[in-house]
Design an enzyme around this catalytic site. Structure first.
Site, PDB file in Angstrom:
ATOM      1  N   GLY A   1       0.825  -1.206   0.000  1.00  0.00           N
ATOM      2  CA  GLY A   1       0.000   0.000   0.000  1.00  0.00           C
ATOM      3  C   GLY A   1       0.857   1.253   0.000  1.00  0.00           C
ATOM      4  O   GLY A   1       2.094   1.180  -0.028  1.00  0.00           O
ATOM      5  N   PHE A   2       0.187   2.382   0.061  1.00  0.00           N
ATOM      6  CA  PHE A   2       0.878   3.671   0.024  1.00  0.00           C
ATOM      7  C   PHE A   2       1.866   3.809   1.195  1.00  0.00           C
ATOM      8  O   PHE A   2       3.081   3.967   0.990  1.00  0.00           O
ATOM      9  CB  PHE A   2      -0.190   4.775   0.001  1.00  0.00           C
ATOM     10  N   ILE A   3       1.388   3.683   2.406  1.00  0.00           N
ATOM     11  CA  ILE A   3       2.281   3.846   3.563  1.00  0.00           C
ATOM     12  C   ILE A   3       3.197   2.626   3.696  1.00  0.00           C
ATOM     13  O   ILE A   3       4.398   2.750   3.935  1.00  0.00           O
ATOM     14  CB  ILE A   3       1.471   4.063   4.868  1.00  0.00           C
TER      15      ILE A   3
ATOM     16  N   GLY B   1      -3.445  -2.189  -2.443  1.00  0.00           N
ATOM     17  CA  GLY B   1      -1.994  -2.148  -2.636  1.00  0.00           C
ATOM     18  C   GLY B   1      -1.664  -2.451  -4.098  1.00  0.00           C
ATOM     19  O   GLY B   1      -2.490  -3.000  -4.825  1.00  0.00           O
TER      20      GLY B   1
ATOM     21  N   ALA C   1      -1.592   0.001  13.192  1.00  0.00           N
ATOM     22  CA  ALA C   1      -1.899   1.290  12.553  1.00  0.00           C
ATOM     23  C   ALA C   1      -3.386   1.575  12.722  1.00  0.00           C
ATOM     24  O   ALA C   1      -4.224   0.918  12.122  1.00  0.00           O
ATOM     25  CB  ALA C   1      -1.533   1.244  11.073  1.00  0.00           C
TER      26      ALA C   1
ATOM     27  N   TYR D   1     -16.317   2.083   9.814  1.00  0.00           N
ATOM     28  CA  TYR D   1     -14.851   2.049   9.729  1.00  0.00           C
ATOM     29  C   TYR D   1     -14.241   2.463  11.065  1.00  0.00           C
ATOM     30  O   TYR D   1     -13.365   1.789  11.609  1.00  0.00           O
ATOM     31  CB  TYR D   1     -14.396   2.974   8.602  1.00  0.00           C
TER      32      TYR D   1
ATOM     33  N   LYS E   1     -11.982   0.031  13.614  1.00  0.00           N
ATOM     34  CA  LYS E   1     -10.609   0.352  14.052  1.00  0.00           C
ATOM     35  C   LYS E   1     -10.565   0.538  15.572  1.00  0.00           C
ATOM     36  O   LYS E   1      -9.543   0.261  16.211  1.00  0.00           O
ATOM     37  CB  LYS E   1     -10.088   1.605  13.341  1.00  0.00           C
TER      38      LYS E   1
END
Ligand code: UDP
Length: 319
Positions: free
Chosen positions: A10-12, A36, A117, A149, A153
């Site tokens: 993925g981005f991070i 991703g 995360a 969401y 989390k």
């Protein structure tokens, strides 16, 4: 060290992969390529210390082997982007709840340290002040899908803290505030890549609502400093930290800044939320972190201001 990154394509995750390889670690990535992309990992493909497994974190036998081998884990795999969450509520809940459950249960089997995360979304509809880790959370109704969401989390955080308190599993939780930078796609709703791409193409820059809602954007390199810094600090174990910057900006101001910095002739267009995300959407009016806790513990100081963040995204899309 051998480090497992879930969601490493993925981005991070891909930036974290590059950073940890650069520090001399062996990096194992598991990613199902939902959001991703293999192209995110192009620069590390040939690195002999890099290993990629394309699979879901719900595959317990694969996860068992990866976690057994790893010295520590960064758990980043999750449903990302407001658009994705609105369009795929079942997958969002499943991957965020069950996936983290698998990671924590297997990490506990081998007592491996885990970074979880998490997200600033979990604060919900706070507007009064900057958000500190122990603030109350203000959630919308279950009829508004967005909050699924945030709740998924939140459950991840509860579970991680439960594993720490009850089973002595070393966990560290980071709540990320609007991470942006090169490689982030606008495909799943994220505002900055969308604004920059529209501005560069001369297309309308679409602001949802009246644009008075605000966010604080953090460059991905600063986020990596925070995540790795926390994992290297024993006093961070069993605790929760905001990871962000306090450079609050309204979305209207962001649109104007992007237009100015790209020298674009694009119009700034205001569209209702329902048009952007369909019915059942509710936005957060304001979201700015208090970062005293991470500052005091590891001396975290974001290095990128808003201008340099926007510039890095412009440079990325131009190249
Ligand atoms: N937004 C916008 N135009 C876009 C994409 C997003 O005005 O093309 C708004 C969005 O409604 C929200 C803010 O920008 O108010 C940040 O959106 P993003 O999805 O990037 O992050 P989040 O809502 O999760 O903070």
């Amino acid at each position: 060290m051998k480090i497992l990154i879930t969601g490493g394509a993925g981005f991070i995750g891909s930036h974290l992969t590059e950073r940890l390889l650069g520090m001399g670690h062996k990096v194992f990535v598991i990613d199902n390529l939902w959001t991703g992309k293999l192209s995110n990992l192009e620069s590390v493909q040939e690195d002999k210390n890099f290993h990629l497994v394309v699979d879901t974190i719900l595959n317990e036998s694969v996860m068992n082997e990866l976690i057994f081998k790893a010295d520590e884990i960064y758990h980043l795999a999750a449903a990302v982007g407001v658009r994705n969450i609105m369009d795929h509520p079942v997958e969002t809940l499943e991957i965020n709840v069950k996936g983290t459950e698998v990671v924590l249960r297997l990490a506990n089997r081998f007592k491996k340290k885990v970074f979880i995360a998490s997200t600033s979304e979990i604060y919900g509809k706070h507007v009064e002040h900057t958000l500190a880790e122990d603030d109350n959370r203000v959630m919308g109704t279950v009829k508004k899908r967005r909050w699924a969401y945030a709740c998924s989390k939140t459950l991840d955080e509860f579970l991680a803290l439960a594993y720490h308190d009850e089973k002595k599993l070393p966990v560290v939780i980071g709540r990320l505030f609007n991470t942006v930078g090169p490689r982030q796609t606008g495909q799943y709703g994220m505002v900055l890549p969308n604004f920059v791409q529209s501005a560069l193409l001369g297309k309308p820059i679409t602001v949802h609502g009246d644009g008075t809602q605000s966010r604080s954007f953090t460059h991905v390199d600063d986020v990596l400093d925070a995540m790795i810094g926390l994992m290297n600090e024993p006093k961070a174990i069993g605790d929760v930290f905001n990871i962000g910057t306090d450079n609050e900006v309204t979305i209207k101001e962001l649109a104007e800044k992007v237009k100015e910095m790209t020298g674009s002739s694009s119009e700034i267009e205001y569209i209702p939320y329902e048009k952007a995300y369909g019915p059942g959407f509710e936005d957060m009016e304001r979201r700015c972190p208090n970062i005293d806790k991470i500052r005091n513990l590891i001396g975290f100081e974001p290095k990128h201001d808003l201008e340099s963040i926007i510039q890095s995204v412009i440079d990325y899309f131009k190249s």
